[in-house]
Design an enzyme around this catalytic site. Structure first.
Site, PDB file in Angstrom:
ATOM      1  N   ASN A  26      39.914  43.581  39.430  1.00 21.40           N
ATOM      2  CA  ASN A  26      40.448  44.719  39.879  1.00 21.40           C
ATOM      3  C   ASN A  26      41.789  44.823  39.168  1.00 21.40           C
ATOM      4  OD1 ASN A  26      42.266  43.693  41.681  1.00 21.40           O
ATOM      5  ND2 ASN A  26      40.366  42.728  42.787  1.00 21.40           N
ATOM      6  N   ALA A  44      46.081  40.061  48.871  1.00 19.66           N
ATOM      7  CA  ALA A  44      45.135  39.924  47.566  1.00 19.66           C
ATOM      8  C   ALA A  44      44.251  40.918  47.569  1.00 19.66           C
ATOM      9  CB  ALA A  44      44.821  38.217  47.438  1.00 19.66           C
ATOM     10  N   LYS A  93      27.992  32.316  26.421  1.00 22.19           N
ATOM     11  CA  LYS A  93      28.271  33.907  26.289  1.00 22.19           C
ATOM     12  C   LYS A  93      27.018  34.561  26.431  1.00 22.19           C
ATOM     13  CE  LYS A  93      30.522  37.193  23.435  1.00 22.19           C
ATOM     14  NZ  LYS A  93      31.118  37.340  22.085  1.00 22.19           N
ATOM     15  N   ASP A 122      34.238  37.137  53.452  1.00 20.64           N
ATOM     16  CA  ASP A 122      35.516  38.080  53.930  1.00 20.64           C
ATOM     17  C   ASP A 122      36.471  37.074  54.551  1.00 20.64           C
ATOM     18  OD1 ASP A 122      37.364  39.790  55.111  1.00 20.64           O
ATOM     19  OD2 ASP A 122      35.876  41.052  55.304  1.00 20.64           O
ATOM     20  N   ILE A 123      37.491  36.596  53.864  1.00 19.74           N
ATOM     21  CA  ILE A 123      38.362  35.454  54.058  1.00 19.74           C
ATOM     22  C   ILE A 123      39.258  36.149  55.580  1.00 19.74           C
ATOM     23  CG2 ILE A 123      40.392  33.935  53.416  1.00 19.74           C
ATOM     24  CD1 ILE A 123      39.415  34.848  50.448  1.00 19.74           C
ATOM     25  N   PHE A 146      45.907  43.717  54.578  1.00 17.59           N
ATOM     26  CA  PHE A 146      46.094  44.775  53.759  1.00 17.59           C
ATOM     27  C   PHE A 146      44.998  45.824  53.633  1.00 17.59           C
ATOM     28  CE2 PHE A 146      50.138  45.325  51.288  1.00 17.59           C
ATOM     29  CZ  PHE A 146      51.019  44.127  52.092  1.00 17.59           C
ATOM     30  N   LYS A 182      39.049  49.745  59.819  1.00 19.97           N
ATOM     31  CA  LYS A 182      39.033  48.173  59.301  1.00 19.97           C
ATOM     32  C   LYS A 182      39.693  47.434  60.051  1.00 19.97           C
ATOM     33  CE  LYS A 182      39.098  48.343  54.740  1.00 19.97           C
ATOM     34  NZ  LYS A 182      39.256  48.514  53.160  1.00 19.97           N
ATOM     35  N   LYS A 234      38.080  44.025  61.150  1.00 19.67           N
ATOM     36  CA  LYS A 234      38.532  42.440  60.664  1.00 19.67           C
ATOM     37  C   LYS A 234      39.102  41.739  61.824  1.00 19.67           C
ATOM     38  CE  LYS A 234      38.532  43.556  56.076  1.00 19.67           C
ATOM     39  NZ  LYS A 234      38.207  42.808  54.912  1.00 19.67           N
TER      40      LYS A 234
END
Ligand code: PMT
Length: 415
Positions: A207, A269, A283, A300-301, A343, A357, A361
């Site tokens: 990302n 992060a 490859k 999901d840390i 975040f 959220k 969480k």
């Protein structure tokens, strides 16, 4: 603002030296005691008598010019702050190599309190590879730097290298004195950057996170006195601990291994929610038509460490009645109610989604930012955030540099 502060100014040989006369006046007006040390070359641009008259103190040039030798550089280090402005490429180069061939440099080498470097030079000199490497070294070693501005330079060209205005230097000095050590004694773990999930040896899913937000948080936490561990998807040279974890699984492992005895975890992060199930060792060749990749969900840390905290708390409750039977060293081992800050990157319905959220969480605070905007969020130097707490109270922090946003977030949470 600077009442009774002892400020030492170091002037090196550059045309911007004449502007320091006004800086001395600003410091004096706000109540500071000012002493000045100059390199011999600085006296080609400003006179000793002017500096002496404005500061009200003797001006120091050379260790060896006086009849009776006193180690002046040691006496000068008793000042509260050392502001080197203008700092020439020559002085910066010597400083980063521990060279002490004049009084200003010996003083800087022996100075154990904050040092502010204010460079000024020609644009090509500023962009020179070695000068830039030296600037990185200074920042890594914990020196404060007020980077030069762009504008008309004394060498007759427009470009970067102009010394920042004396008002900026004054404000920066005030800010350095007002830097509160609110995180002294606290251990903080911060994550930064966008994870890279491999497809094959040359391709990956990632990302647009640059890591700037997380690094700004780590830098500020360090300045506020915290013991910082930064877990990032790429390496950085900083005066605090840095663990590099390119993928979500590596980040999960590092976060869990370093969680023990932390007071706070901040997850800035951008962790990929999915990874490729079977990463190709070779490859992948173009075969014509579609390429199907099976993606599997990453852990999901943030959610996991919030859950771990609940497990620790219930474990603590369970062992509490036994504490009387434990030896002193065994009590409360590894059980610490760390604060968790997540975040939240949203491209629509920012507040509504962020409220959902934080509940999902289970963290204490969620910092919400709008990543649909080009001027903030991913990969920009600025951000605008909303701090949401567990009771769903919201605090808006208006658009500012990521450094200032990070400072505000830490102050809001810890003050
Ligand atoms: O790095 P910059 O270019 O400076 O940009 C900053 C930023 C936009 C990346 C940053 O401000 C930000 O928003 N970071 C969080 C990005 C994100 O993954 O948001 P999310 O809403 O998808 O995730 C919510 C939270 O869960 C985050 O704390 C994230 O770290 C965490 N998470 C997400 C997925 C996952 N598998 N594990 C997680 O721990």
């Amino acid at each position: 603002m600077l009442e009774n502060k002892n400020i030492l100014i170091g002037i090196t040989g550059g045309i911007a030296a004449y502007k320091i006369c006004n800086l001395i006046r600003l410091y004096k007006k706000s109540g500071a005691n000012v002493r000045v040390v100059v390199t011999p070359n600085a006296l080609n641009f400003v006179t000793k008598l002017t500096l002496q008259t404005l500061s009200g103190n003797e001006v120091y040039v050379d260790n060896f010019e006086i009849d009776e030798y006193k180690p002046e550089h040691i006496a000068l280090t008793e000042s509260d702050i050392f502001v080197i402005a203008p700092a020439s490429a020559n002085t910066i180069g010597k400083l980063t190599n521990g060279i002490c061939d004049n009084l200003l440099l010996s003083t800087a080498c022996a100075f154990a309190r904050p040092i502010l470097i204010v460079p000024a030079m020609n644009e090509n000199m500023w962009n020179n590879k070695f000068v830039q490497e030296n600037m990185t070294k200074l920042k890594t070693a914990g020196y404060e730097v007020l980077e030069p501005a762009s504008g008309f330079l004394a060498c007759g060209v427009n470009g970067i290298g102009r010394m920042r205005e004396v008002e900026d230097i004054f404000e920066k000095t005030v800010a350095m004195f007002s830097q509160k050590q609110i995180l002294k004694g606290k251990k903080i773990l911060i994550t930064a950057g966008g994870t890279r999930e491999k497809i094959d040896p040359v391709r990956y899913i990632t990302n647009s996170s640059s890591g700037k937000m997380g690094i700004a948080l780590a830098d500020n936490a360090y300045k506020m006195g915290a013991d910082v561990t930064l877990i990032s998807t790429f390496g950085v040279e900083k005066p605090y601990r840095n663990i590099v974890t390119p993928t979500a699984l590596e980040m999960e492992k590092a976060v869990k291994e370093n969680l023990s005895a932390k007071d706070c975890v901040i997850m800035s992060a951008a962790v990929s929610d999915y990874r490729v199930e079977n990463v190709s060792e070779q490859k992948i060749k173009k075969q014509g038509g579609e390429l199907n990749l099976k993606l599997v969900e990453n852990p999901d840390i943030l959610k996991e460490i919030c859950q771990e905290r609940i497990n620790l708390a219930s474990h603590q409750e369970a062992v509490a009645p036994l504490e009387g039977e434990m030896s002193k060293g065994q009590r409360g081992v590894n059980i610490k109610p760390y604060v968790v800050v997540g975040f939240c990157a949203e491209s629509e319905n920012l507040i509504e989604n962020a409220k959902a959220k934080i509940q999902k969480k289970g963290c204490d605070y969620l910092i919400a930012n709008d990543i649909s905007r080009k001027d903030i969020g991913f990969n920009s130097n600025e951000n605008e955030v909303y701090i949401i707490d567990k009771s769903l109270n919201i605090k808006h922090i208006e658009k500012d540099t990521k450094e200032n946003i990070a400072k505000r977030i830490l102050e809001e949470i810890f003050e």
